[in-house]
Write a protein that holds these residues in place. Structure first.
Motif, PDB file in Angstrom:
ATOM      1  N   PHE A  17     -25.440  -0.422   9.546  1.00  0.00           N
ATOM      2  CA  PHE A  17     -24.930  -1.090  10.741  1.00  0.00           C
ATOM      3  C   PHE A  17     -25.935  -1.018  11.881  1.00  0.00           C
ATOM      4  CE2 PHE A  17     -20.387  -0.173   9.229  1.00  0.00           C
ATOM      5  CZ  PHE A  17     -20.188  -1.477   8.816  1.00  0.00           C
ATOM      6  N   TYR A  18     -26.444   0.187  12.141  1.00  0.00           N
ATOM      7  CA  TYR A  18     -27.341   0.368  13.282  1.00  0.00           C
ATOM      8  C   TYR A  18     -28.707  -0.263  13.041  1.00  0.00           C
ATOM      9  CZ  TYR A  18     -24.012   3.403  15.659  1.00  0.00           C
ATOM     10  OH  TYR A  18     -22.908   3.875  16.322  1.00  0.00           O
ATOM     11  N   ARG A  19     -29.164  -0.289  11.784  1.00  0.00           N
ATOM     12  CA  ARG A  19     -30.423  -0.973  11.479  1.00  0.00           C
ATOM     13  C   ARG A  19     -30.313  -2.462  11.761  1.00  0.00           C
ATOM     14  NH1 ARG A  19     -33.743  -0.145   7.487  1.00  0.00           N
ATOM     15  NH2 ARG A  19     -34.639  -2.059   8.340  1.00  0.00           N
ATOM     16  N   THR A  20     -29.184  -3.054  11.344  1.00  0.00           N
ATOM     17  CA  THR A  20     -28.959  -4.478  11.604  1.00  0.00           C
ATOM     18  C   THR A  20     -28.892  -4.744  13.103  1.00  0.00           C
ATOM     19  OG1 THR A  20     -27.747  -4.693   9.515  1.00  0.00           O
ATOM     20  CG2 THR A  20     -27.460  -6.458  11.127  1.00  0.00           C
ATOM     21  N   THR A  26     -31.369  -6.584  18.106  1.00  0.00           N
ATOM     22  CA  THR A  26     -31.797  -6.241  19.465  1.00  0.00           C
ATOM     23  C   THR A  26     -33.207  -6.754  19.739  1.00  0.00           C
ATOM     24  OG1 THR A  26     -30.394  -4.275  19.591  1.00  0.00           O
ATOM     25  CG2 THR A  26     -32.304  -4.335  21.053  1.00  0.00           C
ATOM     26  N   GLU A  27     -34.095  -6.594  18.767  1.00  0.00           N
ATOM     27  CA  GLU A  27     -35.453  -7.089  18.952  1.00  0.00           C
ATOM     28  C   GLU A  27     -35.495  -8.615  18.968  1.00  0.00           C
ATOM     29  OE1 GLU A  27     -38.237  -4.503  19.555  1.00  0.00           O
ATOM     30  OE2 GLU A  27     -36.165  -4.246  20.179  1.00  0.00           O
ATOM     31  N   GLU A  28     -34.574  -9.261  18.230  1.00  0.00           N
ATOM     32  CA  GLU A  28     -34.460 -10.719  18.309  1.00  0.00           C
ATOM     33  C   GLU A  28     -34.012 -11.128  19.717  1.00  0.00           C
ATOM     34  OE1 GLU A  28     -31.718 -11.958  15.318  1.00  0.00           O
ATOM     35  OE2 GLU A  28     -32.917 -11.180  13.653  1.00  0.00           O
ATOM     36  N   LYS A  86     -24.345 -10.631  17.168  1.00  0.00           N
ATOM     37  CA  LYS A  86     -24.631  -9.808  15.999  1.00  0.00           C
ATOM     38  C   LYS A  86     -24.708  -8.324  16.377  1.00  0.00           C
ATOM     39  CE  LYS A  86     -27.818 -11.374  13.256  1.00  0.00           C
ATOM     40  NZ  LYS A  86     -29.162 -11.668  12.671  1.00  0.00           N
ATOM     41  N   ILE A  87     -25.373  -8.050  17.500  1.00  0.00           N
ATOM     42  CA  ILE A  87     -25.489  -6.666  17.968  1.00  0.00           C
ATOM     43  C   ILE A  87     -24.112  -6.061  18.212  1.00  0.00           C
ATOM     44  CG2 ILE A  87     -26.274  -5.185  19.865  1.00  0.00           C
ATOM     45  CD1 ILE A  87     -28.537  -7.310  20.287  1.00  0.00           C
ATOM     46  N   GLU A  88     -23.295  -6.778  18.952  1.00  0.00           N
ATOM     47  CA  GLU A  88     -21.982  -6.255  19.320  1.00  0.00           C
ATOM     48  C   GLU A  88     -21.088  -6.051  18.110  1.00  0.00           C
ATOM     49  OE1 GLU A  88     -20.778  -9.117  22.209  1.00  0.00           O
ATOM     50  OE2 GLU A  88     -21.828  -8.101  23.867  1.00  0.00           O
ATOM     51  N   GLN A 118     -29.805   2.005  25.319  1.00  0.00           N
ATOM     52  CA  GLN A 118     -29.006   0.816  25.610  1.00  0.00           C
ATOM     53  C   GLN A 118     -29.786  -0.391  25.146  1.00  0.00           C
ATOM     54  OE1 GLN A 118     -27.500   0.388  29.641  1.00  0.00           O
ATOM     55  NE2 GLN A 118     -27.492  -1.838  29.461  1.00  0.00           N
ATOM     56  N   TRP A 119     -29.197  -1.182  24.266  1.00  0.00           N
ATOM     57  CA  TRP A 119     -29.951  -2.309  23.726  1.00  0.00           C
ATOM     58  C   TRP A 119     -30.306  -3.298  24.832  1.00  0.00           C
ATOM     59  CZ3 TRP A 119     -28.001  -7.235  24.129  1.00  0.00           C
ATOM     60  CH2 TRP A 119     -26.615  -7.382  24.288  1.00  0.00           C
TER      61      TRP A 119
END
Length: 377
Positions: free
Chosen positions: A68-71, A76-78, A197-199, A268-269
């Protein structure tokens, strides 16, 4: 039809307002809706959460949380990449809007001059040269007048050339602004998609963790520490630390000092400080504080910065993690990195080999190293 300055300024203001709305970092997006109920690999599709009653079950939970956190980290980088592009496009559109206003003012002035020149030529050039010569009392005055007319015609021709170029420039500025606005809108959509996606991923991870008992959470944390320790031990067991230098450049020491001073602040993303950071926000701001601008995202840091062998890395270098370059930390010496791990965690010092290393990049290519070692904890 000729455009008035009032209408032109209104159009330019509209462009700038559009930029402000599209690029505002605080723009809210629709609620992505409830996240799907996560479950450990192999769990029943009807179960709301894995029955974490053994270390084996908890290990499955740990891997699921990592997923989950990797995705979320990749998304986040996107998001950061789209935000960075939008920021640059906003500045470019504002400059184009200024050029459009200035170009229209120049065009209006040239048109006024061209009109005056045409009226003057009409008044003095209504008769053929032969008739003007016959009617002239003084041939020399006629010749002088003819010379002035020729000069005026040449000036008018040059003026018309300027007018044509000004029209072409204005057309190009307008086309460029249109393209930039379309790209800005595309990046706004990319940011919204990445944010959703992040959320969703973070919500799924938090839900999974919330279904654990306190004792299970403590055991899960222990399993996570043990997995990191095993990875770090294996990395150090290769003898890598013996080959590493400890000297850093002056800028490298400043970057490390900045990054380590943020230890304890929350992840924080999308954040770049000063109260919170994501992984690449920390590294980019640390190097910015040292006077070296570097790309905002971990992927761009991996693509654009100079790559060095792990054996040659020094404090201040950036270690890029995972195959998709979705995480980054700063090497601080003694086999350790400072990094912003993930949501729910704080900036910390960790083993450089505790995560899968993709490679190492160097923001500062200078060779000015000091005699001391970089700070480490």
């Amino acid at each position: 039809m000729r455009t008035g300055k009032h209408g032109l300024m209104t159009a330019a203001v509209t462009v700038v307002c559009a930029v402000t709305v599209l690029a505002a970092p605080g723009t809210a997006f629709a609620d992505p809706g409830p996240a799907p109920s996560p479950r450990a690999p192999g769990a029943s599709s009807t179960a709301s959460a894995p029955a974490a009653t053994s270390d084996k079950d908890l290990e499955a939970v740990r891997k699921r949380l990592d997923e989950f956190y990797r995705t979320a980290a990749s998304a986040t980088e996107e998001y950061n990449a789209a935000e960075e592009k939008a920021r640059k496009q906003s500045a470019e559109i504002v400059e184009l809007a200024k050029k459009i206003v200035q170009g229209q003012e120049t065009l209006d002035g040239l048109r006024d001059r061209a009109g005056a020149a045409a009226r003057s030529q009409y008044r003095t050039g209504g008769l053929p040269d032969e008739a003007r010569l016959v009617l002239s009392d003084d041939p020399e005055d006629f010749l002088d007048g003819t010379d002035r007319v020729i000069q005026g015609q040449r000036a008018t021709k040059g003026l018309l050339g300027e007018l044509t170029r000004a029209q072409e420039d204005l057309k190009a500025y307008t086309a460029d602004a249109s393209v930039q606005l379309k790209e800005l809108e595309a990046n706004r959509k990319a940011k919204a998609t990445a944010q959703e996606k992040i959320e969703k991923q973070i919500a799924a991870a938090e839900k999974l963790e919330s279904e654990l008992e306190q004792e299970e959470k403590e055991r899960l944390a222990r399993l996570e520490r043990e997995a990191q320790a095993r990875a770090q031990t294996a990395w150090l067991g290769s003898g890598i630390l013996e080959d590493l230098g400890t000297e850093a450049t002056e800028r490298g020491r400043k970057a490390v000092a900045y990054a380590t001073a943020q230890v304890g602040k929350p992840y924080q993303w999308g954040a770049e400080g000063p109260k919170a950071y994501d992984c690449s926000g920390l590294t980019s701001q640390a190097w910015m504080s040292a006077g070296q601008a570097i790309p905002r995202t971990s992927q761009q840091q991996w693509k654009q910065l100079e790559r060095v062998d792990i054996e040659d890395m020094r404090p201040g270098d950036l270690i890029i993690y995972f195959d998709d370059a979705s995480h980054v930390g700063m090497y601080v010496g003694d086999g350790s990195v400072v990094h912003a791990p993930r949501p729910g965690r704080s900036i910390t010092i960790a083993g450089a080999g505790s995560m899968p290393i993709l490679g190492v990049v160097r923001p500062d290519t200078g060779t000015d190293t000091g005699t001391g070692t970089a700070p480490s904890e």
